[in-house]
Write a protein that holds these residues in place. Structure first.
Motif, short mmCIF file in Angstrom:
data_model
loop_
_atom_site.label_atom_id
_atom_site.label_comp_id
_atom_site.label_asym_id
_atom_site.label_seq_id
_atom_site.Cartn_x
_atom_site.Cartn_y
_atom_site.Cartn_z
N ASP A 44 0.71 -1.39 -0.04
CA ASP A 44 0.32 0.03 -0.20
C ASP A 44 0.87 1.27 -0.09
N ASN A 45 0.31 2.22 -1.15
CA ASN A 45 0.91 3.77 -0.57
C ASN A 45 -0.09 4.59 -1.40
N ASP A 46 -0.46 5.39 0.32
CA ASP A 46 -1.24 6.30 0.12
C ASP A 46 -2.73 5.55 -0.79
N LYS A 47 -3.34 6.50 -1.82
CA LYS A 47 -4.29 5.46 -2.08
C LYS A 47 -4.30 4.54 -3.19
N ASN A 48 -2.76 4.21 -3.83
CA ASN A 48 -2.45 3.42 -4.06
C ASN A 48 -2.29 2.00 -3.97
N GLU A 67 -6.80 1.09 -6.79
CA GLU A 67 -6.53 2.41 -6.30
C GLU A 67 -7.90 2.56 -5.13
N THR A 70 -9.87 6.51 -1.41
CA THR A 70 -8.94 7.47 0.07
C THR A 70 -7.67 7.27 -0.03
N SER A 71 -7.10 8.15 0.72
CA SER A 71 -6.05 7.73 0.86
C SER A 71 -5.46 7.00 2.49
N SER A 73 -3.50 6.89 4.92
CA SER A 73 -2.90 7.55 5.92
C SER A 73 -4.61 8.68 6.75
N LYS A 74 -5.37 8.53 5.82
CA LYS A 74 -6.85 9.09 6.35
C LYS A 74 -7.41 8.57 6.39
#
Length: 232
Positions: A44-48, A67, A70-71, A73-74
């Motif tokens: 996982d990397n943010d939204k990806n 994808e 939502t990111s 982290s959020k």
């Protein structure tokens, strides 16, 4: 299963193995063992999101890029307040891959746990129900209904995999039925509590008994006063 015939160039390209052919330190021994057994690695990397899986007797690497809406982290941050729901779609136009996830914060471990609406359906419904929060239960039901509509549309678009999609739909339909039953139980429990309160306030027999007791208490001083006057 062959380990000496691994697709090393691809594995290096994605950072799964190093130049000296050792596996990345980001992977624990259990991850490596499962990967070589055919399990999927998720990055996982943010939204990806990317998934990696060895196929054809470990000679090929299957890579899928996805994808989420939502990111990550959020999602993790907001999950501390309430359950977070997110969709994950494959970026390729050739494949209809779609996943719906729930992220739930575990206060005991201090970690946010990811649940899949299909793979973890029964467990997810049980966790939501255990919260005993009608509003959250309704949010969850709405997400289930959205997923059911999506799957229904995919059956028409991809008839060649309609059987698999119908299996997923059956799972979703089952959970919707479970949620409806849980919701009815909530409502019945609430009605019972309200009935108990109304009984205490509006029960006619209790009301009349209370009035009689009050009248008798008011008459007692008058009788006592009459008796004192008679003695005089």
């Amino acid at each position: 299963m062959q380990n000496h015939n691994l697709p090393t160039d691809e594995l290096k390209n994605f950072g799964i193995i190093n130049e000296d052919l050792t596996f990345s330190k980001k992977l624990c021994e259990d991850d490596i063992h499962k990967f070589l057994q055919g399990y999927t690695i998720v990055a996982d990397n943010d939204k990806n999101r990317a998934t990696f899986q060895l196929t054809d007797n470990n000679t090929k690497l299957k890579v899928i890029f996805l994808e989420r809406d939502t990111s990550l982290s959020k999602i993790i941050e907001d999950s501390r307040e309430k359950v977070q729901y997110t969709n994950v779609k494959e970026l390729s136009n050739e494949n209809p891959s779609f996943e719906k996830k729930a992220f739930i914060y575990d206060s005991e471990t201090g970690k946010t746990v990811e649940f899949d609406f299909i793979k973890n359906a029964t467990e997810l419904t049980a966790i939501i129900a255990d919260k005993k929060d009608p509003e959250e239960l309704n949010r969850y039901k709405n997400e289930l209904l959205k997923l059911k509509v999506y799957l229904q549309d995919k059956i028409d678009q991809y008839p060649e995999i309609s059987k698999e999609i119908k299996n997923d739909m059956n799972i979703v339909s089952r959970e919707i039925s479970s949620v409806n039953t849980i919701s009815k139980n909530y409502q019945q429990s609430s009605k019972n509590r309200n009935s108990d309160i109304q009984l205490n306030v509006n029960d006619r027999d209790m009301y009349e008994d209370a009035n009689r007791t009050r009248e008798e208490q008011e008459e007692q001083p008058e009788e006592q006063e009459k008796r004192r006057g008679f003695r005089r």
